[in-house]
Design an enzyme around this catalytic site. Structure first.
Site, PDB file in Angstrom:
ATOM      1  N   ASP A  97      -3.194   4.050  -2.003  1.00  8.23           N
ATOM      2  CA  ASP A  97      -4.419   4.792  -0.993  1.00  8.23           C
ATOM      3  C   ASP A  97      -4.054   6.167  -0.898  1.00  8.23           C
ATOM      4  O   ASP A  97      -3.730   6.734  -0.015  1.00  8.23           O
ATOM      5  CB  ASP A  97      -3.768   3.901   0.340  1.00  8.23           C
ATOM      6  CG  ASP A  97      -4.812   4.603   1.563  1.00  8.23           C
ATOM      7  OD1 ASP A  97      -5.836   4.825   1.123  1.00  8.23           O
ATOM      8  OD2 ASP A  97      -4.229   4.399   2.577  1.00  8.23           O
ATOM      9  N   ARG A 137       2.598  -0.555  11.006  1.00 11.86           N
ATOM     10  CA  ARG A 137       3.737  -0.480  11.922  1.00 11.86           C
ATOM     11  C   ARG A 137       4.224  -1.492  12.513  1.00 11.86           C
ATOM     12  O   ARG A 137       5.337  -1.779  12.948  1.00 11.86           O
ATOM     13  CB  ARG A 137       3.238   0.764  13.087  1.00 11.86           C
ATOM     14  CG  ARG A 137       3.232   1.952  12.306  1.00 11.86           C
ATOM     15  CD  ARG A 137       2.742   2.988  13.198  1.00 11.86           C
ATOM     16  NE  ARG A 137       1.262   2.887  12.984  1.00 11.86           N
ATOM     17  CZ  ARG A 137       0.182   3.571  13.617  1.00 11.86           C
ATOM     18  NH1 ARG A 137       0.532   4.593  14.304  1.00 11.86           N
ATOM     19  NH2 ARG A 137      -0.980   3.452  13.462  1.00 11.86           N
ATOM     20  N   LYS A 178       0.810  -1.199   0.094  1.00  8.61           N
ATOM     21  CA  LYS A 178      -0.053  -0.122   0.069  1.00  8.61           C
ATOM     22  C   LYS A 178       0.967   1.097   0.143  1.00  8.61           C
ATOM     23  O   LYS A 178       1.662   1.369   0.892  1.00  8.61           O
ATOM     24  CB  LYS A 178      -0.829   0.018   1.411  1.00  8.61           C
ATOM     25  CG  LYS A 178      -1.649   0.992   1.303  1.00  8.61           C
ATOM     26  CD  LYS A 178      -2.911   1.030   2.271  1.00  8.61           C
ATOM     27  CE  LYS A 178      -2.702   1.529   3.697  1.00  8.61           C
ATOM     28  NZ  LYS A 178      -2.357   3.056   3.537  1.00  8.61           N
ATOM     29  N   ASP A 220     -12.582  14.911  -4.844  1.00  9.52           N
ATOM     30  CA  ASP A 220     -12.420  16.172  -5.661  1.00  9.52           C
ATOM     31  C   ASP A 220     -13.827  16.202  -6.652  1.00  9.52           C
ATOM     32  O   ASP A 220     -14.797  15.296  -6.613  1.00  9.52           O
ATOM     33  CB  ASP A 220     -11.208  16.267  -6.449  1.00  9.52           C
ATOM     34  CG  ASP A 220     -10.748  17.845  -6.498  1.00  9.52           C
ATOM     35  OD1 ASP A 220     -11.673  18.716  -6.851  1.00  9.52           O
ATOM     36  OD2 ASP A 220      -9.599  18.154  -6.509  1.00  9.52           O
ATOM     37  N   LYS A 232      -7.029   7.987  -1.463  1.00  7.96           N
ATOM     38  CA  LYS A 232      -8.057   8.719  -0.972  1.00  7.96           C
ATOM     39  C   LYS A 232      -8.881  10.055  -1.903  1.00  7.96           C
ATOM     40  O   LYS A 232      -8.921  11.029  -1.324  1.00  7.96           O
ATOM     41  CB  LYS A 232      -8.367   8.972   0.533  1.00  7.96           C
ATOM     42  CG  LYS A 232      -7.749   7.716   1.218  1.00  7.96           C
ATOM     43  CD  LYS A 232      -7.994   8.138   2.856  1.00  7.96           C
ATOM     44  CE  LYS A 232      -7.817   6.827   3.701  1.00  7.96           C
ATOM     45  NZ  LYS A 232      -6.408   6.259   3.783  1.00  7.96           N
ATOM     46  N   THR A 254     -11.745   6.423  10.052  1.00  2.00           N
ATOM     47  CA  THR A 254     -11.785   5.726  11.523  1.00  2.00           C
ATOM     48  C   THR A 254     -11.309   6.646  12.606  1.00  2.00           C
ATOM     49  O   THR A 254     -11.546   6.392  13.823  1.00  2.00           O
ATOM     50  CB  THR A 254     -11.111   4.488  11.462  1.00  2.00           C
ATOM     51  OG1 THR A 254      -9.837   4.595  10.947  1.00  2.00           O
ATOM     52  CG2 THR A 254     -11.838   3.263  10.955  1.00  2.00           C
TER      53      THR A 254
HETATM   54  O1  C5P Z   1       0.503   1.337  11.037  1.00  2.00           O
HETATM   55  P1  C5P Z   1      -0.864   0.778  11.074  1.00  2.00           P
HETATM   56  O2  C5P Z   1      -0.930  -0.987  10.781  1.00  2.00           O
HETATM   57  O3  C5P Z   1      -1.872   1.189  11.679  1.00  2.00           O
HETATM   58  O4  C5P Z   1      -1.246   0.897   9.426  1.00  2.00           O
HETATM   59  C1  C5P Z   1      -2.432   0.906   8.794  1.00  2.00           C
HETATM   60  C2  C5P Z   1      -2.462   1.683   7.697  1.00  2.00           C
HETATM   61  O5  C5P Z   1      -3.929   1.745   7.119  1.00  2.00           O
HETATM   62  C3  C5P Z   1      -1.924   3.040   7.747  1.00  2.00           C
HETATM   63  O6  C5P Z   1      -1.446   3.268   6.451  1.00  2.00           O
HETATM   64  C4  C5P Z   1      -3.267   3.944   7.753  1.00  2.00           C
HETATM   65  O7  C5P Z   1      -3.062   5.194   7.133  1.00  2.00           O
HETATM   66  C5  C5P Z   1      -4.138   3.151   6.790  1.00  2.00           C
HETATM   67  N1  C5P Z   1      -5.626   3.301   7.464  1.00  2.00           N
HETATM   68  C6  C5P Z   1      -6.067   3.220   8.620  1.00  2.00           C
HETATM   69  N2  C5P Z   1      -7.651   3.459   8.966  1.00  2.00           N
HETATM   70  C7  C5P Z   1      -8.226   3.672   7.751  1.00  2.00           C
HETATM   71  C8  C5P Z   1      -7.942   3.904   6.564  1.00  2.00           C
HETATM   72  C9  C5P Z   1      -6.441   3.739   6.456  1.00  2.00           C
HETATM   73  O8  C5P Z   1      -5.517   2.781   9.564  1.00  2.00           O
HETATM   74  N3  C5P Z   1      -9.576   3.984   8.149  1.00  2.00           N
END
Ligand code: C5P
Length: 242
Positions: free
Chosen positions: A64, A220, A37, A69, A66, A128
């Protein structure tokens, strides 16, 4: 589920600020991961070079970005992303019916011109990071949060989109409303025993799949691990335990 099928369903977020770091991760994780991603951080830093890198190394890409526009601008951005060869991309359902329809049309037409399969087109519903109070008071949407999520998921489905990004908490409701073939991409996944970071509503990989998620997005826990391959192997193991 076979190992190959499990791997297909795991997406790793390349949330890093530079190409060299992304390259290192893709090289290590490619054999174990279905898609990478590329989000706003890496894309804002290096642009389409990030997509090119992953594709050249043999990986699949979820852009990703998003998009949100006016329909004409989103259609143009979708065409550009299709030309870069992305395999999945997303737009905000809140951009409305016309924007979603134009995004779908642009993806189909540009893919046909390029002689490739159209990318999966996914909608973002309620971010979220918003809770029910901020949805009502800041954004001005009176509907209860979960109803708004389903409303936007159904709108996206009617406009021909392939699925939505959804928090683990919303997966079951969306699955019920939109049926078995609708794609649900779920971030907020944490392998058993790892840190939550700033994610509040998390699920383990197995539980997310059990509730109906199609793809899991993990960032992460993998990016910050001394041995990212070991963490990915562990996640695949948990996914396989359902
Ligand atoms: O580091 P982590 O596992 O929390 O990463 C989740 C990924 O998913 C990040 O790139 C974050 O921007 C993305 N994301 C999210 N919640 C959303 C949409 C995307 O955590 N609703």
């Amino acid at each position: 589920m076979s190992k190959e099928k499990l791997k297909e369903r795991l997406i790793i977020a390349l949330d890093v600020p530079e190409l060299a770091k992304a390259e290192e991760l893709v090289n290590k994780l490619l054999p174990f991961v279905g898609m990478f991603k590329i989000g706003l951080e890496l894309y804002s830093a290096v642009g389409p070079a990030a997509v090119k890198l992953v594709k050249e190394l043999g990986g699949r890409v979820f852009a990703d970005l998003k998009l949100h526009d006016i329909p004409n601008t989103v259609a143009g951005a979708v065409r550009s992303l299709v030309r870069h060869g992305v395999d999945m991309l997303n737009v905000h359902a809140g951009g409305g019916r016309e924007m979603l329809l134009r995004a779908r049309e642009a993806a189909e037409k540009e893919a046909a011109l390029q002689g490739r399969k159209p990318p999966l087109l996914i909608a973002v519903t309620v971010l979220t990071s918003l809770d029910s109070t901020s949805l009502r008071e800041d954004v001005g949407i009176e509907r209860p949060l979960e109803e708004q999520v389903v409303h936007w998921a159904l709108l996206a489905q009617k406009c021909g989109l392939d699925g939505v990004v959804a928090s683990p908490q919303e997966v079951e409701t969306i699955r019920r409303a939109c049926g078995p073939d609708f794609i649900i991409v779920t971030p907020g996944v944490r392998p058993t025993g790892t840190l939550l970071d700033d994610q509040r509503r998390v699920l383990t990989p197995a539980e997310a799949l059990r509730r109906g998620a199609t793809y899991l997005v993990v960032g992460r826990p993998v990016l910050s691990a001394p041995d990212p391959v070991a963490v990915v192997a562990n996640i695949l193991g948990e996914m396989g335990s359902i």
